[in-house]
Enzyme design. Structure first.
Site, PDB file in Angstrom:
ATOM      1  N   HIS A  19     -24.531 -10.389 -34.324  1.00 37.07           N
ATOM      2  CA  HIS A  19     -24.850 -10.703 -35.711  1.00 37.07           C
ATOM      3  C   HIS A  19     -24.399  -9.607 -36.643  1.00 37.07           C
ATOM      4  CE1 HIS A  19     -28.082 -13.802 -34.712  1.00 37.07           C
ATOM      5  NE2 HIS A  19     -27.023 -14.381 -35.218  1.00 37.07           N
TER       6      HIS A  19
ATOM      7  N   GLU B 254      -4.720 -13.722 -18.153  1.00 38.09           N
ATOM      8  CA  GLU B 254      -6.078 -13.276 -18.495  1.00 38.09           C
ATOM      9  C   GLU B 254      -6.825 -12.777 -17.275  1.00 38.09           C
ATOM     10  OE1 GLU B 254      -7.823 -16.005 -21.873  1.00 38.09           O
ATOM     11  OE2 GLU B 254      -7.042 -17.252 -20.246  1.00 38.09           O
TER      12      GLU B 254
ATOM     13  N   ASP C  15      -9.897 -11.390 -22.289  1.00 39.49           N
ATOM     14  CA  ASP C  15     -10.370 -11.681 -20.936  1.00 39.49           C
ATOM     15  C   ASP C  15      -9.753 -10.742 -19.913  1.00 39.49           C
ATOM     16  OD1 ASP C  15     -12.338 -13.711 -20.965  1.00 39.49           O
ATOM     17  OD2 ASP C  15     -10.819 -15.103 -21.704  1.00 39.49           O
TER      18      ASP C  15
ATOM     19  N   CYS D 233      -1.961 -12.334 -27.275  1.00 39.59           N
ATOM     20  CA  CYS D 233      -2.737 -13.066 -28.281  1.00 39.59           C
ATOM     21  C   CYS D 233      -4.208 -12.660 -28.320  1.00 39.59           C
ATOM     22  CB  CYS D 233      -2.606 -14.572 -28.081  1.00 39.59           C
ATOM     23  SG  CYS D 233      -3.231 -15.115 -26.493  1.00 39.59           S
TER      24      CYS D 233
HETATM   25  C1  PEP Z   1      -8.161 -13.743 -24.641  1.00 37.43           C
HETATM   26  O1  PEP Z   1      -8.906 -13.867 -23.660  1.00 37.43           O
HETATM   27  O2  PEP Z   1      -7.628 -12.665 -24.976  1.00 37.43           O
HETATM   28  C2  PEP Z   1      -7.875 -14.918 -25.486  1.00 37.43           C
HETATM   29  C3  PEP Z   1      -6.983 -14.875 -26.442  1.00 37.43           C
HETATM   30  O3  PEP Z   1      -8.622 -16.014 -25.240  1.00 37.43           O
HETATM   31  P1  PEP Z   1     -10.112 -16.204 -25.814  1.00 37.43           P
HETATM   32  O4  PEP Z   1     -10.468 -15.007 -26.615  1.00 37.43           O
HETATM   33  O5  PEP Z   1     -10.081 -17.461 -26.586  1.00 37.43           O
HETATM   34  O6  PEP Z   1     -10.881 -16.312 -24.537  1.00 37.43           O
HETATM   35 MG    MG Z   2      -9.449 -15.856 -22.975  1.00 42.14          MG
END
Ligand code: PEP
Ligand code: MG
Length: 960
Positions: free
Chosen positions: A586, A822, A846, A893
């Site tokens: 939060h 990931e 991840d 990403c």
């Molecule tokens: C990640 O794991 O870096 C990713 C882009 O996927 P998410 O954050 O949606 O799990």
């Molecule tokens: Mg992810």
């Protein structure tokens, strides 16, 4: 706020055993967004500690204190099991009320249920009920007794007319939760009925939740239409509950005893005359309740068992309130007693109950079947400075005091630089004696504390510029002088309580009452009451509360909840630093929304910072400096100006490509969750969408979107991108991402369970529908499809084969197919996978979680899950090398891609695309433009050989 609502009741459920029932209930809580999946383990853990069976065929499963962090919203979900579920100890539950509660709010639901748990047998009726409404009726509809106790009698009220008396009666009824807003107005519209001898009667059944009778007498004689007004009865009428009382009252009037009421000098005399609840003058013994979660079902059951050993009557009251039978579980639960409150047992004289007083006290002291941390005989600690769980888990450096010159790192939650004096708003620890030195001395002490607090608040009012904040403090002033509060405190002082104990108990009682009101706004006032309460307690206990600095300050708190937002004056709060919370907590969300630089999860020691200590927060990197000198502060001021200028420049060049000084280009794309935002990301300078999180697209629909609906969504993005590539990730639910209409069975370890591709391969029809919609939407435009959470080559191949089959049906020309990296196993197998995929996209959120084995949302550890850890960089390096060896491209990403220190490293490792949130695009592009690719490559190679994330960060800083 707990409500029994038919909408939340699922009828006709079946479960083979308690465990299956818990799974069903847990899934319902998860599906409705009340809790995270981990809460289901909490339900099980709680049952393992002891059955939550309450009686009358009702069980109330709830989580453990350790799983409270999994609760998003307070609430209940109810299931009827007509065939019954064995709930252990030979009990069968036909109704299970699963409670999601962040604190001891479940005591409220127990109070609500007390009527259902009364004398009448309910289990058969619950089992046979055919509608949710019938269940609500049963739980609410058990016979209700008329409320009449000393809280409902007020004598010698300052009043000008009968109308004033009626307002007072309505107020008392509201205070005792018999009625809700709207009752007072309805009562006033009634025609007063003269009972004779100056007594009058008014009633209403509007907005009544429990039947109750208030009696009010005026301080000076009044008249109405020429007749004397010596007392007014105000009835909150519900059903026939008042019939007996009315009969007694008529008997009294016929017997000519009206003046026992009209001339009464004590509420006791009124209650004795009317037969209401009178606190008996019986032998008594008191004990402080030490159970961490108050007198909830388990300890209450034990207490009732001990009390039943006597044939005589045993009553108990909390902090001097109304005494109830200690043998009645429902009455005990209705007390809602909390840790630290005093239980007073009263034994019927001349019976074996007297001998039982010692046993009752001993049973409470022993914890009533629970392990308790004892409260010493003379003191009543109220709020612990830091939640116990945090204390246990905190490391030594988390608690070591901070001094000028110290720097430390925590979780960067909202960007920006902030400097200002620390204003620590922590729950203080108050120790005070339960008993005082006499009412006169204690009253004097209390008056002095109240006067000091009044002065403090006056100063705050004159300093506050924002009207809303001033209003809050004005309300606080009013609260200090609330006549009810003062009267309640006086009553306690007369019973020999110390000023602090009396004040604390009265505030707690008032706050608890306020919280139980159905009006959310009024309920929020409870926090204000406690605020004021703590200020006064601070003076009484000699615990200095920090005064609010006059210049913009750094607000230091345990955790900033959304409710604190109203208090944040953006002109006064320069930055926020919290002891607890992760990047998705939060605190983080609130501060980002307000645009206030914030660092969260810094550990409990920040709560011990001396008031006025100057703090410097770097919200981009999560760095905190304690007591920076004047030169450093000036440096920050200049840096802030530079940053602002930089942001403006970056935005001006957002449509230009990201090319390093030595001519290396990297693509900067946008992460997207909402298809409607696609035009906005293009407007921010996105060269592509590097990650469309389709689970968020799914979440925007009430039920699983069909192929047509999905095709429309994807088309919308491709249209907005106008020829720019779109990288779509197939549905990624599970773990921390629940999808209400795709419930996943409870798992011990959801992050290591059925999530991402593991889920969609188990529901191939969902995957196929999505892939079909994507292929149809593409129409020759550059579409890239990737699968999330691939950990094994077989998973990729299975998903690819499904896609290849569909491509025969719906040909696509400009399509690439890849996977997200990931899971460490995928990075380690990149040389194999790179031969088969078209591209990789590294999900650093991840990948870091799995490489370092740290839950990405962990409130204490997530700050240590740094994506720049050399182990993560090595996995990225392996991925890029393997991809490039086979002519494939790699994107990143995860959140790391937008980190200014990560940009040179990722680029130096050879990453081809960075996909970031839309607002970061201009800055990431600007960052690339100020770098040399050759230097970035060297820097990345050096980083791979380092030992820690901190060393990596330091080495990038040194390169600049
Ligand atoms: C990640 O794991 O870096 C990713 C882009 O996927 P998410 O954050 O949606 O799990
Ligand atoms: Mg992810």
């Amino acid at each position: 706020m707990f409500e029994l609502d038919a909408q939340h009741i699922r009828m006709g459920q079946q479960a083979a055993d308690k465990d299956s029932a818990l799974a069903l209930l847990g899934e319902a809580l998860v599906a409705d967004g009340l809790v995270a999946p981990g809460y289901i383990d909490g339900l099980r853990a709680r049952e393992a500690q002891g059955s939550t069976y309450l009686g009358q065929g009702i069980a109330i499963p709830h989580g453990t204190p350790q799983t409270r962090d999994h609760v998003f919203t307070t609430g209940v979900r109810i299931m009827q099991f007509p065939d019954g579920v064995s709930w252990g100890e030979g009990q069968t539950a036909y109704l299970a009320i699963a409670i999601a509660a962040k604190s001891d709010e479940h005591l409220r639901i127990l109070q609500l249920l007390t009527r259902a748990l009364g004398e009448k047998s309910l289990d058969e009726a619950i089992r046979r009920a055919e509608s949710a409404e019938a269940i609500v009726q049963l739980l609410h509809g058990a016979p209700q007794e008329l409320e009449l106790d000393d809280q409902l009698v007020r004598l010698h009220v300052e009043a000008d007319d009968l109308e004033d008396l009626a307002w007072e009666g309505a107020r008392l009824l509201k205070k005792t939760q018999c009625v809700e807003a709207g009752f007072a107005g309805a009562l006033q519209t009634g025609v007063p009925l003269p009972l004779g001898e100056g007594l009058w009667w008014l009633h209403s059944d509007h907005a009544v939740s429990r039947p109750g009778l208030a009696f009010v007498t005026p301080a000076t004689p009044l008249t109405l239409e020429g007749q004397p007004v010596k007392g007014l009865f105000c009835l909150a009428s519900l059903g026939e509950a008042h019939r007996d009382l009315l009969e007694r009252l008529c008997d009294l009037l016929i017997a000519g005893r009206a003046q026992e009421l009209s001339q009464a000098t004590s509420s006791r005399a009124v209650l004795e005359a009317l037969g209401g609840e009178v606190a008996p003058d019986w032998p008594s013994a008191s004990v402080v309740l030490a159970n961490a979660h108050g007198l909830h079902a388990r300890p209450a059951k034990e207490l009732a068992r001990v009390a039943k050993a006597s044939t005589g009557e045993v009553r108990v009251r909390v902090d001097g309130g109304t005494a109830v039978s200690a043998k009645s579980l429902s009455r005990l639960l209705a007390l809602g007693a909390r840790r630290g409150q005093v239980l007073e047992f009263l034994a019927e004289p001349g019976t074996d109950a007297e001998a039982l007083l010692g046993d009752l006290v001993a049973a409470v002291e022993a914890g009533l079947g629970e392990e308790v941390e004892p409260i010493s005989a003379n003191t009543q600690p109220t709020h612990a400075a830091v939640p116990v769980e945090t204390n246990i888990l905190a490391r030594a450096e988390d608690t070591a005091p901070l001094a000028s010159g110290d720097t430390f790192k925590a979780i960067a939650a909202a960007p920006g630089l902030a400097v200002g004096p620390a204003y620590v708003v922590a729950q203080q620890h108050f120790d005070f004696p339960a008993e005082g030195e006499g009412a006169a001395a204690e009253t004097e002490r209390l008056e002095a504390a109240l006067a000091a607090v009044r002065t403090e608040i006056d100063a705050l009012i004159s300093r506050s510029e924002a009207g809303a904040i001033r209003d809050i403090f004005l309300t606080h002033l009013e609260m200090l002088d609330d006549p009810d509060l003062r009267e309640g405190v006086q009553t306690r002082l007369k019973r020999n309580a110390s000023a602090a104990a009396a004040w604390n108990a009265q505030i707690e009682e008032a706050a608890a009452q306020q919280e139980s009101l159905k009006d959310a706004l009024l309920a929020e006032r409870a926090a204000d009451l406690r605020d004021v309460g703590r200020r006064v307690l601070g003076h009484l206990c000699g615990v200095g509360s920090a005064s609010e600095p006059s210049e913009p300050y750094v607000l230091v708190m345990d955790e900033v909840g959304p409710g604190d937002v109203a208090r944040l004056d953006r002109d006064r709060v320069a930055g926020i630093l919290t002891a607890r919370g992760g990047a998705s907590s939060h605190s983080a969300i609130v501060s980002r929304a307000l645009g206030i630089p914030a660092i969260v999860g810094a550990g409990p020691r920040v709560l011990n910072l001396a008031p006025q200590t100057i703090l410097l927060l770097d919200g981009d990197h999560g760095f905190v400096e304690v007591g920076p000198d004047a030169a450093r502060i000036e440096q920050v001021r200049v840096e802030r100006e530079v940053r602002e200028h930089r942001r403006q420049e970056a935005e001006a060049k957002r449509f230009e490509p990201a090319v390093t000084r030595d001519g290396h280009r990297i693509e900067v794309a946008a992460n997207l969750g909402n298809t409607a935002d696609a035009p906005a990301v293009v407007e921010q300078g996105a060269e592509a969408v590097g990650l469309l999180r389709t689970e968020l697209v799914f979440m925007s629909h009430d039920s699983a979107p069909d192929e047509q609906a999905q095709e429309k969504d994807y088309r919308r993005v491709l249209d907005a991108l106008d020829g720019r590539p779109l990288v779509v990730r197939t549905l990624d639910v599970g773990g921390d991402k629940p999808l209400p209409y795709m419930p996943i069975p409870a798992e011990e370890n959801p992050f290591l369970g059925i999530r991402g591709i593991r889920l969609t391969l188990r529901c191939p029809e969902v995957l196929e529908t999505q892939l079909r919609a994507l292929l149809r939407a593409a129409e020759g435009r550059p579409l890239r499809i990737m699968f999330p959470m691939v950990g094994r080559v077989e998973e990729w191949r299975q998903a690819r084969d499904i896609l290849n089959r569909l491509r025969q049906e719906i040909p696509a020309v400009n399509l690439q197919v890849g996977i997200m990296i990931e899971v460490p196993s995928a990075a380690l197998l990149a040389p194999v996978l790179a031969q088969e995929v078209d591209f990789f996209s590294v999900g650093t959120n991840d990948l870091t979680q799995y490489a370092l084995a740290i839950d990405r949302g962990h409130p204490l550890l997530s700050g240590e899950a740094d994506g720049l850890h050399p182990s993560v960089l090595r996995l990225i390096d392996m991925t890029v090398q393997a991809a490039h060896a086979h002519g494939k491209w790699v994107g990143v990403c995860g959140e790391l891609a937008a980190d200014p220190l990560a940009v040179p490293l990722l680029m130096g490792l050879g990453v081809d695309e960075l996909s970031v949130s839309a607002r970061s695009i201009p800055l990431v592009k600007a960052r690339v433009r100020e770098l040399d690719f050759v230097a970035a490559q060297a820097c990345a190679q050096r980083a791979l050989a380092l030992a820690t994330a901190d060393e990596v960060r330091a080495s990038v800083e040194a390169m600049q």
